[in-house]
Design a protein around this motif. Structure first.
Motif, PDB file in Angstrom:
ATOM      1  N   ALA A 190      30.221  50.018  35.254  1.00  0.00           N
ATOM      2  CA  ALA A 190      31.659  49.110  35.680  1.00  0.00           C
ATOM      3  C   ALA A 190      31.642  48.715  37.199  1.00  0.00           C
ATOM      4  CB  ALA A 190      32.780  49.852  34.438  1.00  0.00           C
ATOM      5  N   SER A 191      32.611  48.055  37.515  1.00  0.00           N
ATOM      6  CA  SER A 191      33.405  47.616  38.449  1.00  0.00           C
ATOM      7  C   SER A 191      34.177  48.763  38.294  1.00  0.00           C
ATOM      8  CB  SER A 191      33.872  46.345  38.550  1.00  0.00           C
ATOM      9  OG  SER A 191      34.803  45.441  37.463  1.00  0.00           O
TER      10      SER A 191
ATOM     11  N   PRO B 271      38.406  49.372  39.240  1.00  0.00           N
ATOM     12  CA  PRO B 271      39.664  48.259  38.787  1.00  0.00           C
ATOM     13  C   PRO B 271      40.102  47.732  40.212  1.00  0.00           C
ATOM     14  CG  PRO B 271      39.626  50.653  38.403  1.00  0.00           C
ATOM     15  CD  PRO B 271      38.386  50.559  38.454  1.00  0.00           C
TER      16      PRO B 271
ATOM     17  N   ARG C 218      43.567  49.176  31.417  1.00  0.00           N
ATOM     18  CA  ARG C 218      43.682  48.591  33.137  1.00  0.00           C
ATOM     19  C   ARG C 218      42.383  48.619  33.748  1.00  0.00           C
ATOM     20  NH1 ARG C 218      49.055  51.566  34.747  1.00  0.00           N
ATOM     21  NH2 ARG C 218      48.590  50.646  36.600  1.00  0.00           N
ATOM     22  N   ARG C 219      41.215  48.684  32.960  1.00  0.00           N
ATOM     23  CA  ARG C 219      40.039  48.521  33.075  1.00  0.00           C
ATOM     24  C   ARG C 219      39.506  49.966  34.003  1.00  0.00           C
ATOM     25  NH1 ARG C 219      37.316  43.872  33.415  1.00  0.00           N
ATOM     26  NH2 ARG C 219      35.578  45.005  34.841  1.00  0.00           N
TER      27      ARG C 219
ATOM     28  N   GLY D  99      36.356  52.232  32.562  1.00  0.00           N
ATOM     29  CA  GLY D  99      34.588  51.970  32.063  1.00  0.00           C
ATOM     30  C   GLY D  99      34.299  52.253  33.748  1.00  0.00           C
ATOM     31  N   HIS D 100      35.564  52.307  34.547  1.00  0.00           N
ATOM     32  CA  HIS D 100      35.272  53.196  36.299  1.00  0.00           C
ATOM     33  C   HIS D 100      35.232  54.808  35.693  1.00  0.00           C
ATOM     34  CE1 HIS D 100      34.959  53.564  40.447  1.00  0.00           C
ATOM     35  NE2 HIS D 100      36.191  54.747  40.078  1.00  0.00           N
TER      36      HIS D 100
ATOM     37  N   HIS E 130      38.664  51.309  21.598  1.00  0.00           N
ATOM     38  CA  HIS E 130      37.516  50.142  22.349  1.00  0.00           C
ATOM     39  C   HIS E 130      36.631  51.731  22.897  1.00  0.00           C
ATOM     40  CE1 HIS E 130      40.101  46.310  22.598  1.00  0.00           C
ATOM     41  NE2 HIS E 130      40.841  47.768  22.691  1.00  0.00           N
TER      42      HIS E 130
ATOM     43  N   ASN F 291      33.306  51.134  25.103  1.00  0.00           N
ATOM     44  CA  ASN F 291      32.722  51.140  26.750  1.00  0.00           C
ATOM     45  C   ASN F 291      31.594  52.020  26.803  1.00  0.00           C
ATOM     46  OD1 ASN F 291      33.084  51.608  29.370  1.00  0.00           O
ATOM     47  ND2 ASN F 291      34.499  53.602  28.642  1.00  0.00           N
TER      48      ASN F 291
END
Length: 188
Positions: A21-22, A24, A113-114, A117-118, A154, A158
């Motif tokens: 993931a990118s 955050p 808040r992303r 994934g990171h 989620h 993920n």
């Protein structure tokens, strides 16, 4: 009273399976908790898992936490958002070159808040390079984890987006559990 719980087991069988993931936005960093600390690990466990009914470690004694954290191949990686713990991933090297992501999640205030994934990407990468950092464990050949229907809505998405593939599904009845904390009403 009981509830029906579905548990899904997922894996990556090659480092090439990873789909990071990118990062955050903001000042989010991930660091290894290099000093085994039962207090800190129990804090992370209850803060992340309290609202999704993690209960299996609540009865562990201080000595049991110490013994677990001191095992070769057990690592805790913590995400921090501007200096505050936001979540963690716990790894365990196992026989045959497998590394399990034993626990992974975010404290409720940091979800959406992303960061998840990171953190999962970072944890999977550390699982794959665990054998390089700890040669006595041998090379990692597989990274795996399990999630269940009690986890956040989620979680499965993920894992799939990070390159994990489903390899087993089990459904069973479990006794209904009251949300254990970290305090009554946490995460609501």
């Amino acid at each position: 009273m009981s509830i029906t719980v579905t548990t899904w087991s997922l894996e990556q069988t090659s480092p090439a399976d990873q789909r990071p993931a990118s990062a955050p936005e903001g000042d989010v960093r991930v660091e290894r908790a290099e000093v085994p600390s039962p207090e800190f690990s129990r804090f992370l466990y209850t803060a992340v898992g309290g609202d999704v009914l993690w209960t299996d470690r609540l009865g562990m004694t201080y000595a049991e936490w110490e013994k677990w954290l001191a095992r070769p191949g057990v690592e805790t990686w913590v995400a921090y958002d501007r200096g505050t713990p936001a979540g963690y991933v716990e790894l365990e090297a196992q026989d045959g070159g497998s590394v399990e992501i034993v626990y992974f999640g975010l404290i409720p205030a940091f979800r959406g808040r992303r960061i998840g994934g990171h953190l999962l990407s970072y944890g999977a990468a550390r699982a794959w390079d665990l054998g390089e950092r700890r040669p006595e464990l041998g090379p990692t050949r597989r990274v795996w984890l399990h999630t269940c229907s009690k986890d956040g809505p989620h979680a499965m998405d993920n894992y799939l987006r990070r390159g994990f593939r489903l390899f087993d599904t089990k459904t069973e009845e479990e006794p209904e559990t009251v949300t254990p904390g970290p305090w009554p009403g946490a995460g609501l």
